[in-house]
Write an enzyme that holds these catalytic residues in place. Structure first.
Site, mmCIF file in Angstrom:
data_model
loop_
_atom_site.group_PDB
_atom_site.id
_atom_site.type_symbol
_atom_site.label_atom_id
_atom_site.label_comp_id
_atom_site.label_asym_id
_atom_site.label_seq_id
_atom_site.Cartn_x
_atom_site.Cartn_y
_atom_site.Cartn_z
ATOM 1 N N LYS A 1 38.710 36.932 25.227
ATOM 2 C CA LYS A 1 38.183 37.483 26.229
ATOM 3 C C LYS A 1 38.790 38.661 26.797
ATOM 4 O O LYS A 1 40.151 38.563 27.037
ATOM 5 C CB LYS A 1 38.096 36.365 27.583
ATOM 6 N N ASP B 1 38.771 41.562 36.592
ATOM 7 C CA ASP B 1 37.893 40.486 37.079
ATOM 8 C C ASP B 1 37.956 40.579 38.929
ATOM 9 O O ASP B 1 38.526 39.727 39.205
ATOM 10 C CB ASP B 1 37.929 39.162 36.516
ATOM 11 N N LYS C 1 35.817 37.770 44.517
ATOM 12 C CA LYS C 1 36.883 36.851 44.438
ATOM 13 C C LYS C 1 37.534 36.920 46.138
ATOM 14 O O LYS C 1 37.347 38.236 46.701
ATOM 15 C CB LYS C 1 37.841 37.010 43.769
ATOM 16 N N ASP D 1 43.089 39.335 33.079
ATOM 17 C CA ASP D 1 41.691 38.427 32.643
ATOM 18 C C ASP D 1 41.611 38.846 31.079
ATOM 19 O O ASP D 1 40.391 38.722 30.716
ATOM 20 C CB ASP D 1 40.763 38.520 33.524
ATOM 21 N N ASP E 1 31.022 35.632 39.011
ATOM 22 C CA ASP E 1 32.632 35.380 38.736
ATOM 23 C C ASP E 1 32.790 34.497 37.706
ATOM 24 O O ASP E 1 33.900 34.461 37.045
ATOM 25 C CB ASP E 1 33.116 34.842 40.125
ATOM 26 N N GLU F 1 31.991 35.336 34.422
ATOM 27 C CA GLU F 1 31.647 36.362 33.673
ATOM 28 C C GLU F 1 32.298 36.088 32.254
ATOM 29 O O GLU F 1 31.559 36.718 31.362
ATOM 30 C CB GLU F 1 32.399 37.480 34.325
ATOM 31 N N ARG G 1 32.325 33.499 29.992
ATOM 32 C CA ARG G 1 31.341 32.891 29.263
ATOM 33 C C ARG G 1 30.414 33.624 28.860
ATOM 34 O O ARG G 1 29.704 33.443 27.754
ATOM 35 C CB ARG G 1 30.951 31.616 29.929
HETATM 36 N N1 BES Z 1 39.158 34.743 35.174
HETATM 37 C C1 BES Z 1 38.557 33.915 36.095
HETATM 38 C C2 BES Z 1 39.424 32.595 35.719
HETATM 39 C C3 BES Z 1 40.883 32.318 36.458
HETATM 40 C C4 BES Z 1 41.156 32.490 37.764
HETATM 41 C C5 BES Z 1 42.010 32.432 35.646
HETATM 42 C C6 BES Z 1 42.334 32.177 38.417
HETATM 43 C C7 BES Z 1 43.110 32.465 36.233
HETATM 44 C C8 BES Z 1 43.492 32.244 37.408
HETATM 45 C C9 BES Z 1 37.253 33.410 35.723
HETATM 46 O O1 BES Z 1 36.333 34.610 35.194
HETATM 47 C C10 BES Z 1 36.628 32.880 36.741
HETATM 48 O O2 BES Z 1 36.655 33.517 37.868
HETATM 49 N N2 BES Z 1 36.264 31.759 36.819
HETATM 50 C C11 BES Z 1 35.597 30.908 37.962
HETATM 51 C C12 BES Z 1 34.583 30.043 37.465
HETATM 52 C C13 BES Z 1 33.783 29.620 38.747
HETATM 53 C C14 BES Z 1 33.093 30.598 39.153
HETATM 54 C C15 BES Z 1 32.729 28.706 38.149
HETATM 55 C C16 BES Z 1 36.561 30.082 38.690
HETATM 56 O O3 BES Z 1 37.476 29.498 37.824
HETATM 57 O O4 BES Z 1 36.923 29.663 39.756
HETATM 58 ZN ZN ZN Z 2 37.443 36.298 34.417
HETATM 59 MN MN MN Z 3 35.542 35.450 37.026
#
Ligand code: BES
Ligand code: ZN
Ligand code: MN
Length: 508
Positions: free
Chosen positions: A268, A273, A280, A291, A350, A352, A354
């Site tokens: 990835k 992000d 966020k 990210d 968010d 993204e 996947r």
């Molecule tokens: N890059 C983030 C995941 C992440 C968040 C990694 C904090 C490390 C620390 C990912 O893109 C994301 O935002 N995931 C969301 C998914 C949700 C919207 C279903 C998450 O984990 O909140």
């Molecule tokens: Zn992300």
């Molecule tokens: Mn995200």
């Protein structure tokens, strides 16, 4: 750092600094005993006086020990002999490495490979020492106008092995350690680079630069127009809100038989992000520069693989995008068509990772892979579930999961498997498209993300590593860890051994 492997007694070694172990309570290791004998009991006297207990984390620097050939002796606390396990050994070695960097000696000899570590042979110990020493002077200070690097860093290190018979396996382990450490360093540097510099375009340039260093490695970069022609609607949806164009970076490492199926690593590469329109919250948002650590680990693992000249075919694939809000950004509710033909309702911009990974996964079908491993800072939920020690592991093929578990143990870069059951799949149902990109609630978030990816991996053996908790450390020592480069490099090393590659300790 320049490493050499040598066998011989410490009292005969000429060097600027000797690192010798002391067990708790105040008991000399074998090497320290030999040295002590030659210096007429100097160390023993010192310990009896109570200057060093021998606890892990302790050390004592001695200058001009009478009767010795060396300028300095660094006594390193090793704890109780019977407590020496992986974790303890790594602690001891990391401490010794930092202490060595601070002595002011530019060369040293280290005698810690003979410590008896439960269930570990010499090569493992040599590799741990090399990796710890290489990590000990890591800094990311290119962007500081005043640097606080040590005045005289260590440049040469002699690694002592117990006997001449150990020289070959020790040297092989040293080469592995050096290669892995250089992959780790690359991954750290890429991860720590700020997101105004580390853009998808810059990442593509880094991949090309890496390919330029090795004749076995070739880089190809697909531009947005090509991604559109291919039909990567999910990937492109993520970068629509950004001024930075998306790139699909492909690295081909070819050093195996032509007929050998490639092992594929997909990383990835979200260079920042923000969450997109599903923005966020501000707190800690700077960390979302990390990210792209999955992408960084792919480049790092390929570097290690190329340095070791493993007789394999490996493909590194990096979907690189920036996730930003903007007038053209994807909205919650938008439906896009992925490369697989399956449609996705993007309920949360968010989620993204996947979206870019699913198109990369479909794309790689055409290369008929032996196995595909994706590496992604995919979910905050994975950090909640597992904390910051293991990577989350998911797989549709138990032998592949097992191979990764074993590699993680060997490399001390461990994984923990989570379920990928069909029971979870209905959570991704959408009224308007083939699936939604998120479930309706937060339950099992790491699993739901993996379930989404699983819908794009039916045609090959696949594993997913969620590295959200392991790719960087937080707090005062904030920084990229370079993980899971050791795990991935070990996985590839093990595949090379399976393919008949031999070296001295392959039998272990
Ligand atoms: N890059 C983030 C995941 C992440 C968040 C990694 C904090 C490390 C620390 C990912 O893109 C994301 O935002 N995931 C969301 C998914 C949700 C919207 C279903 C998450 O984990 O909140
Ligand atoms: Zn992300
Ligand atoms: Mn995200």
């Amino acid at each position: 750092m320049e490493f050499t492997v040598k066998s011989g007694n410490p009292e005969k070694q000429r060097t600027a600094c000797l690192a010798l172990g002391v067990y708790e309570s105040r008991r000399l290791t074998r090497a320290a005993e030999l040295f002590d004998h030659a210096s007429h009991g100097y160390l023993g006297n010192l310990l009896r006086r109570g200057d060093l207990e021998g606890k892990p984390g302790q050390s004592l620097l001695l200058l001009n020990v009478p009767g010795s050939l060396v300028e300095r002796v660094l006594l390193v606390g090793c704890g109780r002999e019977r407590d020496l396990d992986d974790r303890r050994f790594r602690q001891i070695v990391a401490h010794a490495a930092t202490a060595l960097q601070e002595t002011g000696a530019t060369e040293a000899a280290i005698y810690l490979s003979e410590l008896p570590v439960k269930g570990r042979e010499l090569p493992w110990k040599i590799r741990q020492i090399v990796e710890a020493v290489e990590a000990s002077d890591y800094r990311f200070d290119q962007l500081k106008s005043k640097k606080d690097a040590p005045r005289r860093p260590l440049r040469k290190l002699l690694l002592n092995v117990p006997s001449r018979r150990d020289l070959t396996s020790g040297e092989q382990a040293m080469h592995e350690g050096v290669a892995i450490a250089s992959g780790v360093k690359l991954a750290k540097d890429l991860g720590n680079t700020p997101p105004n510099l580390c853009t998808p375009t810059w990442l593509a340039e880094q991949a090309q630069a890496l390919a330029g260093e090795f004749s076995t490695l070739q880089a190809t970069v697909l531009e947005e127009t090509e991604l559109e022609q291919l039909g990567m609607g999910a990937l492109l949806a993520v970068s629509r809100g950004s001024a930075q164009p998306a790139k699909l970076i492909r690295l081909d490492y070819r050093n195996g038989m032509a007929a050998q199926k490639p092992h594929v690593l997909i990383g990835k590469g979200v260079t920042f992000d923000s969450g997109g329109i599903s923005l966020k919250s501000g707190e800690g948002m700077d960390e979302m520069k990390y990210d792209m650590c999955g992408a960084a680990s792919v480049l790092g693992a390929l570097r290690a693989c190329a340095e070791l000249k493993l007789p394999l075919n490996v493909i590194g694939l990096i979907p690189a995008v920036e996730n930003m809000p903007g007038g053209r950004a994807t909205r919650p509710g938008d439906i896009v068509t992925s490369l697989s033909g399956q449609t996705v309702e993007i309920l949360n911009t968010d989620a993204e990772g996947r979206l870019i990974l699913c198109d990369a996964l479909t794309y790689i079908e055409r290369d008929d892979p032996a196995a595909v491993i994706d590496i992604a800072t995919l979910t905050g939920a994975c950090v909640i579930a597992l904390g910051r020690h293991p990577h989350g592991l998911f797989s549709n093929h138990p032998p592949l999961a097992h191979a990764l578990e074993a590699a993680g143990q060997t490399a001390s870069d461990r994984v923990w498997e989570l379920p990928l059951w069909e029971d979870y799949q209905e959570g991704l149902d959408s009224n308007f498209a083939d699936m939604a990109n998120v479930a309706g609630n937060r339950d099992g978030g790491a699993i739901m993300a993996a379930c989404f990816l699983a819908r794009f991996t039916k045609k090959f053996h696949w594993a997913h590593l969620d590295i959200a908790g392991t790719a960087w450390t937080i707090g005062k020592a904030k920084g990229a860890t370079g993980r899971p480069v050791p795990l991935l490099a070990q996985y590839l090393l093990d595949r090379a051994i399976d393919a008949g590659w031999r070296y001295e300790h392959a039998a272990n």
